[in-house]
Design an enzyme around this catalytic site. Structure first.
Site, mmCIF file in Angstrom:
data_model
loop_
_atom_site.group_PDB
_atom_site.id
_atom_site.type_symbol
_atom_site.label_atom_id
_atom_site.label_comp_id
_atom_site.label_asym_id
_atom_site.label_seq_id
_atom_site.Cartn_x
_atom_site.Cartn_y
_atom_site.Cartn_z
ATOM 1 N N GLU A 1 40.116 48.243 52.469
ATOM 2 C CA GLU A 1 41.242 47.314 52.518
ATOM 3 C C GLU A 1 42.389 48.022 53.214
ATOM 4 O O GLU A 1 42.672 49.183 52.924
ATOM 5 C CB GLU A 1 41.739 46.902 51.123
ATOM 6 C CG GLU A 1 40.823 46.036 50.305
ATOM 7 C CD GLU A 1 41.446 45.684 48.944
ATOM 8 O OE1 GLU A 1 42.702 45.727 48.843
ATOM 9 O OE2 GLU A 1 40.693 45.394 48.012
ATOM 10 N N GLU B 1 39.326 49.694 43.227
ATOM 11 C CA GLU B 1 40.557 50.344 42.779
ATOM 12 C C GLU B 1 40.531 50.755 41.306
ATOM 13 O O GLU B 1 41.410 50.396 40.507
ATOM 14 C CB GLU B 1 41.759 49.447 43.087
ATOM 15 C CG GLU B 1 41.914 49.198 44.584
ATOM 16 C CD GLU B 1 43.190 48.472 44.970
ATOM 17 O OE1 GLU B 1 43.910 47.992 44.069
ATOM 18 O OE2 GLU B 1 43.466 48.371 46.182
#
Length: 490
Positions: free
Chosen positions: A265, A150
């Site tokens: 995810e 991220e």
């Protein structure tokens, strides 16, 4: 007849890698692998200090670095022994290599760029080379390697330009070890969707190696904090499928079109302390996503397999809203059963609808996964029951149906735990009771086969997820047997 895509079991998430050294973690993963059987496992912290790989030391007046793989070998050995391969994530920065002291999570993963880019390349090269030497090139070629986590969020990284440099150096270094090793990124979180397009322009313009693209998917709104917990609004579950599909849409017409897409995810909430994860609602909410996500991505990794997870600190109660399919001490949550039911299904797709998935196999066995509709805005407004009528081909004159169900009351340890008074640390007898309460309720009956088909009339309870396993009957009752004479009547 098409095959049911296996993207749902291609990968599962985990807490940071060093947790794999703990007994409860390994016991939990063993259970998950026995009943579900994921192919890969991905988590943070490969290069964080808890794994002990990057070891700077002084000697004869100079600074040196030793790369040690003592813990890494133990973790990977445990994974492979349990039949799951690593999906490696390069991160976070070892403190001895970091250019700053900014960290994320309770366990303080360093999120700054390296002080020396050449030292970072050495770390990546030595780690990948060690894995190839230990496990063999053919094996490690099956382990995707993702660069960072991220980077579009300031909590995890310090800007796009620095990430592009990190990715280019990492990917080039990995390909120097072996050109067929898989490397990709950028593992972005929802909310910064242009990041992928900018990243794609960069790798195309620079001809940087890339074998897959990755992103994450969540549907929860802003966190409403309470002590040791969080409440959040949810968007419809279909938003997850939209996020799964976005990379292929964004990359269409570019040289990266056609690359595998990995959702590394996904979940409803991005918080590891949101009680929604523990509920039957959660299983029914995610069922249509898990049933059809393979239409949009090559893998989508549930975050995570276990509540052995400490990003917000050590949990203060057995049920605490953790991401896991399992609590600590291997208590199964309803969403665990969603995955376990899928693992028991046949692999040839017969039909799929808004609330069911039906499959068959070469033996004539038919399996049905069905789920109740949910109200994503208010659990109390979800329908109290939901009816389905389905039909399927079947050989012979009769069939045997076994049904396994979880809902608000059945197969729901969270409900039992609340009824116990929410014990933070249940006693042994309470744990035993919770394990029993967590098992699906099972029922069975015979079905007539009419004109080569069976008819299934299902009534689903609120937030129910159910699995039907139907097999043709080969009646072997002896001609002289009469059940009406069990008590000796003539």
């Amino acid at each position: 007849m098409s095959r049911l895509p296996a993207a749902w079991r291609a990968c599962v998430g985990t807490g940071r890698m060093e947790l794999a050294l703990r007994r409860d973690y390994q016991d939990s993963l063993a259970l998950v692998q026995r009943e579900i059987g994921f192919r890969h496992i991905r988590g943070h912290g490969l290069f964080s200090d808890g794994m002990g790989i990057h070891r700077p030391f002084p000697h004869l007046g100079h600074e040196h670095v030793r790369h040690s793989f003592t813990y890494l070998d133990q973790v990977v050995d445990a994974y492979l022994e349990l039949g799951v391969r690593p999906f490696l994530e390069l991160g976070f920065m070892p403190d001895g290599l970091a250019s700053g002291d900014q960290t994320v999570f309770w366990w303080k993963g360093n999120i700054t760029p390296p002080r020396s880019w050449s030292a970072w390349a050495d770390l990546v090269r030595d780690t990948v080379t060690h894995l190839v030497d230990r496990y063999g090139l053919a094996e490690v070629r099956q382990w995707p390697i993702e660069v960072w986590n991220e980077p579009n969020l300031t909590q995890f990284w310090l800007g796009a330009d620095a990430y592009h440099r990190l990715y280019e150096i990492s990917a080039t270094t990995i390909k120097d070890v072996d050109a067929d090793l898989q490397v990709g990124g950028p593992a972005i979180s929802p909310g910064s969707d242009k990041w992928l397009e900018t990243f794609a322009e960069f790798v195309i313009a620079r001809d940087v190696p890339i074998d897959f693209v990755s992103r994450h998917a969540y549907t929860s709104g802003p966190a409403q904090h309470v002590p040791f917990g969080t409440h959040q609004t949810l968007a419809p579950a279909a938003r997850l499928l939209e996020q799964f599909a976005l990379p292929r849409k964004q990359l269409a017409g570019t040289p990266l079109a056609g690359l595998p897409v990995h959702i590394t995810e996904f979940n409803s909430s991005y918080r590891p302390d949101n009680p929604i994860h523990d509920t039957a609602f959660h299983a029914a909410y995610l069922a249509p996503v898990v049933a059809s996500g393979g239409d949009h991505a090559d893998s989508f990794s549930y975050w995570t397999f276990s509540d052995m997870f400490e990003e917000e600190g050590i949990p203060v109660a057995l049920f605490h809203g953790g991401f896991g399919l399992l609590t600590h001490r291997q208590i199964k949550k309803p969403t665990f059963h969603l995955y376990a039911f899928l693992a028991r299904m046949a692999d040839e797709l017969l039909s799929r609808g808004p609330h069911h998935l039906m499959t068959t196999d070469s033996t004539g066995r038919v399996t049905v996964l069905a789920w109740a509709p949910v109200d994503h805005q208010d659990l109390r407004n979800s329908p109290s029951s939901h009816s389905l009528r389905l039909s399927a081909p079947m050989t012979g004159s009769s069939a045997f149906l076994m049904r396994s169900s979880v809902d608000e009351d059945r197969g729901n340890a969270w409900t039992a735990w609340r009824e116990m008074g929410r014990p933070a640390s249940p006693a042994h007898r309470q744990l035993d009771a919770l394990r029993e309460a967590a098992e699906p309720v099972r029922s069975h009956r015979g079905l007539p086969v009419v004109n080569g088909r069976i008819t299934l009339d299902l009534t689903l309870a609120r937030h129910e997820v159910t699995l039907l396993e139907i097999t043709p009957v080969c009646d072997q009752t002896p001609s002289w047997w009469d059940d009406s004479r069990l008590l000796g009547a003539s």
